[in-house]
Design a protein around this motif. Structure first.
Motif, PDB file in Angstrom:
ATOM      1  N   ARG A 253      80.646  34.322  -6.824  1.00 40.45           N
ATOM      2  CA  ARG A 253      79.383  35.041  -6.978  1.00 40.45           C
ATOM      3  C   ARG A 253      79.127  35.293  -8.454  1.00 40.45           C
ATOM      4  NH1 ARG A 253      79.613  39.833  -2.405  1.00 40.45           N
ATOM      5  NH2 ARG A 253      79.361  38.514  -0.562  1.00 40.45           N
ATOM      6  N   ASP A 288      76.398  42.318  -1.549  1.00 41.67           N
ATOM      7  CA  ASP A 288      76.136  41.040  -0.887  1.00 41.67           C
ATOM      8  C   ASP A 288      75.224  40.141  -1.714  1.00 41.67           C
ATOM      9  OD1 ASP A 288      77.711  41.779   1.235  1.00 41.67           O
ATOM     10  OD2 ASP A 288      76.037  42.539   2.440  1.00 41.67           O
ATOM     11  N   ASP A 289      74.335  40.762  -2.505  1.00 43.53           N
ATOM     12  CA  ASP A 289      73.436  39.958  -3.333  1.00 43.53           C
ATOM     13  C   ASP A 289      74.060  39.591  -4.676  1.00 43.53           C
ATOM     14  OD1 ASP A 289      73.476  42.383  -4.605  1.00 43.53           O
ATOM     15  OD2 ASP A 289      71.306  42.709  -4.563  1.00 43.53           O
ATOM     16  N   GLY A 303      84.811  44.218  -0.870  1.00 41.22           N
ATOM     17  CA  GLY A 303      84.058  43.754  -2.027  1.00 41.22           C
ATOM     18  C   GLY A 303      84.448  44.410  -3.327  1.00 41.22           C
TER      19      GLY A 303
END
Length: 356
Positions: A253, A288-289, A303
């Motif tokens: 990410r 999540d983004d 996370g």
């Protein structure tokens, strides 16, 4: 009564370790000031702290240490002896297994080529570089150089000359920094040398203007000239790890952070202390983004990424941009700090596994 500082000095545990053991319920202070939160220990707790320090040096798990301390304080010496014997048997089994594995590894090493990068080049190397670009490259990696006397191979800055560019690399195992700067005048085979830190710092001191720099490598000697000044010295007589293999990471990410604001959040935000961690930890929460924020105290979940706070601040400063890209493949993957406009310059920070 002893203050936490006095207890740390006399027991050898350290203030952060004592705070950790308090939170873990292993060694709870006799009194905590309700206003300041300062911890105070009763006279008899020094013996417990010294015992705790011995058990941790022996590698005993916290769950067993808690039982040993409870048994030691009471009359259940049989339980204490059983726990000590059980841990000693674990250590002996582990040592036996480790010896077998190391024997197998030595046998493998005897039958394969050395995978480390070759230190010296048989061809004399001469190349020209932009002085400011080389200075920026050295600034981008210097913070990650090793200082462990047991690992002299890492006590330098690695120069990798290949494909019209100079790659500058430093690592201390817990972090790695890589920078790339264009180079002219050399089109020979790949050449690599590791420059001792004092010589690398002397090179950086020469690069104080816009002048062109000239780098030469001849055998085990490296020289940098800038204008009418130069510095030179021998390369390190050790092989440097194959950093190209270490920086090949699966895509993770990515998020762009505003460096001044993010750095201030890291500097002033909450930290966690763990006995095995060398320094305070900053825990990052990855949404999540892909958005990254400094997690609050007590945050939990999949996370979360924990890294050494000082290392993260160093990497943000070395990035030398108002906006940087943070990339991570998860809690156990290295955290990459990248420049959005320069794919060849980045740093990697090894994460720390959070204790439950």
């Amino acid at each position: 009564m002893r203050s936490i500082g006095e207890m740390a000095r006399e027991s050898g545990l350290g203030v952060s370790a004592l705070r950790f053991y308090d939170r873990a319920g292993v060694l709870v202070p006799d009194r905590v000031d309700p206003v300041s939160g300062y911890r105070w220990y009763a006279p008899g707790q020094l013996d417990e702290a010294l015992l705790l320090a011995r058990l941790r040096r022996a590698g005993m798990p916290l769950a067993d240490i808690r039982l040993v301390l409870a048994g030691w304080a009471g009359a259940d010496t049989d339980l204490v002896r059983q726990l000590l014997r059980a841990h000693l048997r674990r250590l002996e089994r582990g040592l036996s297994g480790a010896r077998a594995e190391f024997s197998a590894l030595r046998a493998l090493l005897d039958h394969r080529e050395n995978p480390m990068t070759s230190l010296r080049t048989d061809t004399a190397v001469r190349l020209s570089l932009s002085g400011p670009d080389l200075a920026a490259a050295l600034d981008a990696v210097r913070f990650a150089a090793g200082a462990d006397p047991e690992l002299p191979v890492l006590a330098g800055v690695h120069f990798d000359i290949d494909d019209g560019a100079l790659h500058v690399v430093a690592t201390d195992r817990y972090r790695m920094a890589v920078a790339r700067t264009p180079a002219d005048g050399y089109d020979g085979p790949r050449a690599q040398v590791t420059v001792p830190l004092p010589l690398a710092d002397a090179m950086r001191a020469l690069l104080d203007g816009d002048r062109e720099a000239r780098l030469s490598v001849d055998g085990d000697r490296v020289t940098l000239e800038a204008g009418d000044r130069q510095t030179a010295g021998p390369c390190l007589g050790h092989d440097f790890p194959d950093y190209r293999r270490l920086v090949r990471l699966p895509a993770g990410r990515r998020t762009v952070v505003d460096v001044p604001g993010f750095r201030e959040a890291v500097r002033t935000g909450p930290v966690r202390e763990q006995e095995e961690a060398a320094g305070d930890l900053t825990v990052l929460a990855v949404a999540d983004d892909g958005a990254v924020t400094v997690a609050g105290e007590g945050a939990a979940g999949d996370g979360l990424i924990a890294v050494n706070r000082a290392f993260l601040l160093d990497a943000l400063a070395a990035g030398a941009r108002d906006r940087l890209v943070l990339e991570s493949g998860g809690p156990t993957a290295p955290l990459a700090v990248r420049r959005p406009d320069d794919a060849g310059t980045f740093s990697l920070l090894m994460p720390v596994r959070l204790e439950n």
